[in-house]
Design a protein around this motif. Structure first.
Motif, PDB file in Angstrom:
ATOM      1  N   SER A 351       0.839  -1.270   0.089  1.00 18.70           N
ATOM      2  CA  SER A 351       0.135   0.062  -0.075  1.00 18.70           C
ATOM      3  C   SER A 351       0.772   1.448  -0.087  1.00 18.70           C
ATOM      4  O   SER A 351       0.635   2.038  -0.671  1.00 18.70           O
ATOM      5  N   LEU A 352       1.973   1.402   0.848  1.00 15.30           N
ATOM      6  CA  LEU A 352       2.892   2.362   0.862  1.00 15.30           C
ATOM      7  C   LEU A 352       3.616   2.487  -0.458  1.00 15.30           C
ATOM      8  O   LEU A 352       3.801   3.689  -0.988  1.00 15.30           O
ATOM      9  N   GLY A 353       3.845   1.352  -1.083  1.00 18.21           N
ATOM     10  CA  GLY A 353       4.396   1.448  -2.344  1.00 18.21           C
ATOM     11  C   GLY A 353       3.646   2.002  -3.422  1.00 18.21           C
ATOM     12  O   GLY A 353       4.042   2.949  -4.330  1.00 18.21           O
ATOM     13  N   LEU A 354       2.006   1.958  -3.517  1.00 14.92           N
ATOM     14  CA  LEU A 354       1.389   2.706  -4.272  1.00 14.92           C
ATOM     15  C   LEU A 354       1.293   4.179  -3.991  1.00 14.92           C
ATOM     16  O   LEU A 354       1.437   4.942  -4.821  1.00 14.92           O
ATOM     17  N   VAL A 355       1.340   4.382  -2.765  1.00 13.12           N
ATOM     18  CA  VAL A 355       1.463   5.987  -2.279  1.00 13.12           C
ATOM     19  C   VAL A 355       2.709   6.528  -2.890  1.00 13.12           C
ATOM     20  O   VAL A 355       2.472   7.692  -3.264  1.00 13.12           O
ATOM     21  N   THR A 357       4.747   5.649  -5.399  1.00 11.65           N
ATOM     22  CA  THR A 357       4.917   5.686  -6.724  1.00 11.65           C
ATOM     23  C   THR A 357       3.808   7.023  -7.254  1.00 11.65           C
ATOM     24  O   THR A 357       4.311   7.474  -8.092  1.00 11.65           O
ATOM     25  N   GLY A 358       2.644   7.188  -6.474  1.00 14.35           N
ATOM     26  CA  GLY A 358       1.956   8.228  -6.811  1.00 14.35           C
ATOM     27  C   GLY A 358       2.460   9.502  -6.395  1.00 14.35           C
ATOM     28  O   GLY A 358       2.185  10.488  -7.343  1.00 14.35           O
ATOM     29  N   TYR A 375      13.050  11.566 -11.282  1.00 16.57           N
ATOM     30  CA  TYR A 375      11.997  10.917 -10.600  1.00 16.57           C
ATOM     31  C   TYR A 375      11.310   9.930 -11.073  1.00 16.57           C
ATOM     32  O   TYR A 375      10.635   8.952 -10.568  1.00 16.57           O
ATOM     33  N   THR A 376      11.567   9.597 -12.462  1.00 17.35           N
ATOM     34  CA  THR A 376      11.329   8.302 -13.129  1.00 17.35           C
ATOM     35  C   THR A 376      12.055   7.273 -12.682  1.00 17.35           C
ATOM     36  O   THR A 376      11.579   6.310 -12.213  1.00 17.35           O
ATOM     37  N   LYS A 377      13.316   7.479 -12.683  1.00 16.29           N
ATOM     38  CA  LYS A 377      14.415   6.429 -12.021  1.00 16.29           C
ATOM     39  C   LYS A 377      14.279   6.093 -10.703  1.00 16.29           C
ATOM     40  O   LYS A 377      14.064   5.257 -10.130  1.00 16.29           O
ATOM     41  N   PHE A 378      13.971   7.319  -9.793  1.00 17.11           N
ATOM     42  CA  PHE A 378      13.469   7.019  -8.427  1.00 17.11           C
ATOM     43  C   PHE A 378      12.578   6.140  -8.095  1.00 17.11           C
ATOM     44  O   PHE A 378      12.345   5.469  -7.081  1.00 17.11           O
ATOM     45  N   ALA A 379      11.421   6.440  -8.692  1.00 17.75           N
ATOM     46  CA  ALA A 379       9.935   5.754  -8.792  1.00 17.75           C
ATOM     47  C   ALA A 379      10.223   4.143  -9.009  1.00 17.75           C
ATOM     48  O   ALA A 379       9.713   3.358  -8.458  1.00 17.75           O
ATOM     49  N   GLY A 382      12.465   2.645  -6.030  1.00 17.96           N
ATOM     50  CA  GLY A 382      11.642   2.950  -4.823  1.00 17.96           C
ATOM     51  C   GLY A 382      10.664   1.726  -4.893  1.00 17.96           C
ATOM     52  O   GLY A 382      10.354   1.030  -3.804  1.00 17.96           O
ATOM     53  N   ALA A 383       9.939   1.678  -6.068  1.00 14.64           N
ATOM     54  CA  ALA A 383       8.990   0.617  -6.339  1.00 14.64           C
ATOM     55  C   ALA A 383       9.453  -0.864  -6.168  1.00 14.64           C
ATOM     56  O   ALA A 383       8.608  -1.603  -5.588  1.00 14.64           O
TER      57      ALA A 383
END
Length: 475
Positions: A351-355, A357-358, A375-379, A382-383
């Motif tokens: 759930s926190l992963g979805l938050v 990514t958003g 931010y694309t690479k960071f997303a 992190g995902a």
């Protein structure tokens, strides 16, 4: 600025605590149960023996009152390849043939208690892989004769050996695994500590993000150190230290919580000035909570929904770590999907992963084009941290044989944690990308301030979090 720290005395005291604490907080493999017409069997324990080795099990069963139905009370040994069939069998009588060894339990009066002892060899000398053995006590007569009121509560204590060691085969990898994570954590912590000293010396200022990652690295290293000591004690006496193992699990939970909050904070735009990130209008309640993480220390200084959200993340990780110990208190099973708290932890992380990514893509939209690639690479990175472990635990618990599950999940979890700490260390220390050039974490900035204009206010005055150390600032 000079720092003079004496290491000899703290290290001596720390190791003295590790030596003496286990004798106070030690535990035993034991429990209480009562058989009945509805519950005719009880699983005492399970244990993995290494390939080509001989193991041994000894159980002591006690009760305050005599167990009158001694004739059909047995401890049965079931090997892992027969265990699924044993579980699926509808009745106790149909389960009996799957026991490779069946020891009759006969109680004898000893002082004020009734006691029986059972011992079994765990033979895996011809095995080419580690093998699990399950110890189940049954009374199949209860299926035919209802004697529930006359069945006393039984207390048991089980001891097991794997080729002379109390350490099971599926735990033999833990010492090497924790040694590696300990070294990684210590190296990262040392380099970050050196970086803090250098920045304080050169700029009289250091960003709080470095201390944040330093705390995560220290928590991870301390977790591994405590678990190594517990493993050493456990291999010798089969008891170890409940206190050290529990503390290790909590240190791991704190490290997880710190990593989650740091990833969410950067995703929300922490360290980016207000003139770089456009203010978001008409944000939802969830977006406002996450948006508050763009100034995490400001949120702590003035309580808000964001403050309670951040505290809730840390507290929930600690609570789930302790809850998981109800199901397995031999070794940390914090990331185990086999029990309810482990499942809740994986759901929380997803759930926190979805938050996360958003939040990353919301911030990306409001950033200059130069930051879009970052931010694309960071997303993506992190995902991978958020989703890889929940996905892996689901796959492992579905397709991987039982004796390899704990090893697979443990290794991947440790690799994920160490990699995340390394990447976050790079994030707060490197200064070569477009993100670092615009971020307050860059030493090229004239002032290192943990502040952003709040999205919920029209004030142009930045909020800041700082602590004075003489002429040095931690911001």
């Amino acid at each position: 600025m000079r720092f003079r720290i004496s290491l000899k005395r703290p290290i001596f005291l720390f190791w003295a605590i590790l030596i003496y604490v286990p004798s106070v907080f030690s535990k035993r493999k034991s429990g209480d149960f009562t058989l009945s017409g509805l519950n005719t069997e009880y699983v005492l324990d399970s244990f993995a023996v290494s390939a080509g080795k001989m193991g041994y099990m000894k159980a002591k069963i006690q009760s305050k009152d005599p167990y009158q139905m001694n004739k059909d009370l047995y401890v049965r040994l079931i090997e892992d390849d027969k265990w699924p069939l044993f579980e699926k069998s509808p009745s106790c009588t149909e389960k009996v043939p799957y026991g490779s060894i069946n020891e009759h339990v006969t109680q004898q009066r000893k002082a004020i208690k009734y006691e029986a002892e059972v011992a079994m060899p765990l033979n895996n000398e011809k095995g080419t892989r580690p093998r699990y053995f399950y110890f189940v006590i049954t009374d199949c007569s209860l299926e035919f004769y209802m004697h529930d009121k006359s069945i006393p509560k039984l207390h048991y204590r089980v001891e097991t050996w794997n080729d002379g060691s109390h350490l099971a085969a599926d735990e033999s990898h833990l010492k090497m695994l924790h040694t590696i994570t300990l070294l990684v954590g210590l190296i990262v912590a040392a380099l970050l500590g050196l970086g803090v000293v250098i920045q304080l010396y050169e700029n009289s200022s250091v960003h709080a993000a470095m201390f944040w990652v330093l705390a995560a690295a220290v928590s991870d290293a301390l977790s591994s150190l405590l678990e190594i000591v517990h493993l050493k004690l456990y291999a010798g006496n089969g008891v170890g230290s409940y206190f050290l193992d529990a503390l290790s699990a909590h240190m791991e939970a704190i490290c997880d919580g710190l990593v989650v909050l740091l990833l969410l904070s950067v995703a929300a735009g922490w360290t980016l000035p207000s003139d770089v990130v456009r203010v978001q209008h008409n944000a939802t309640f969830i977006q406002k909570i996450i948006g508050g993480l763009k100034s995490p220390f400001g949120a702590l200084s003035s309580p808000s929904a964001t403050t309670y959200f951040a505290i809730g993340i840390i507290v929930s990780h600690i609570a789930l770590a302790q809850w998981g110990r109800i199901y397995n208190d031999d070794f940390d099973s914090y990331h185990d999907l086999a029990h309810l708290p482990g499942k809740i932890l994986m759901f929380l992380r997803s759930s926190l992963g979805l938050v996360f990514t958003g939040a990353c893509f919301q911030t990306r939209i409001r950033c200059p084009i130069s930051l879009h690639a970052f931010y694309t690479k960071f997303a993506i990175v992190g995902a991978l941290w958020f989703f890889s472990l929940p996905v892996l635990t689901t796959i492992v618990n579905t397709f991987v044989v039982y004796h390899q599950r704990h090893v697979t999940i443990g290794v991947w979890s440790a690799a994920c944690q160490s990699t995340s700490i390394l990447l976050l260390s790079w994030l707060v220390t490197a200064h070569s990308t477009s993100y670092h050039k615009l971020s307050h974490m860059s030493v090229a900035q004239e002032s290192l301030v943990d502040s952003l204009t709040s999205a919920s206010t029209s004030s142009r005055e930045p909020k800041s979090f700082s602590m004075m150390m003489g002429n040095a600032k931690i911001e």
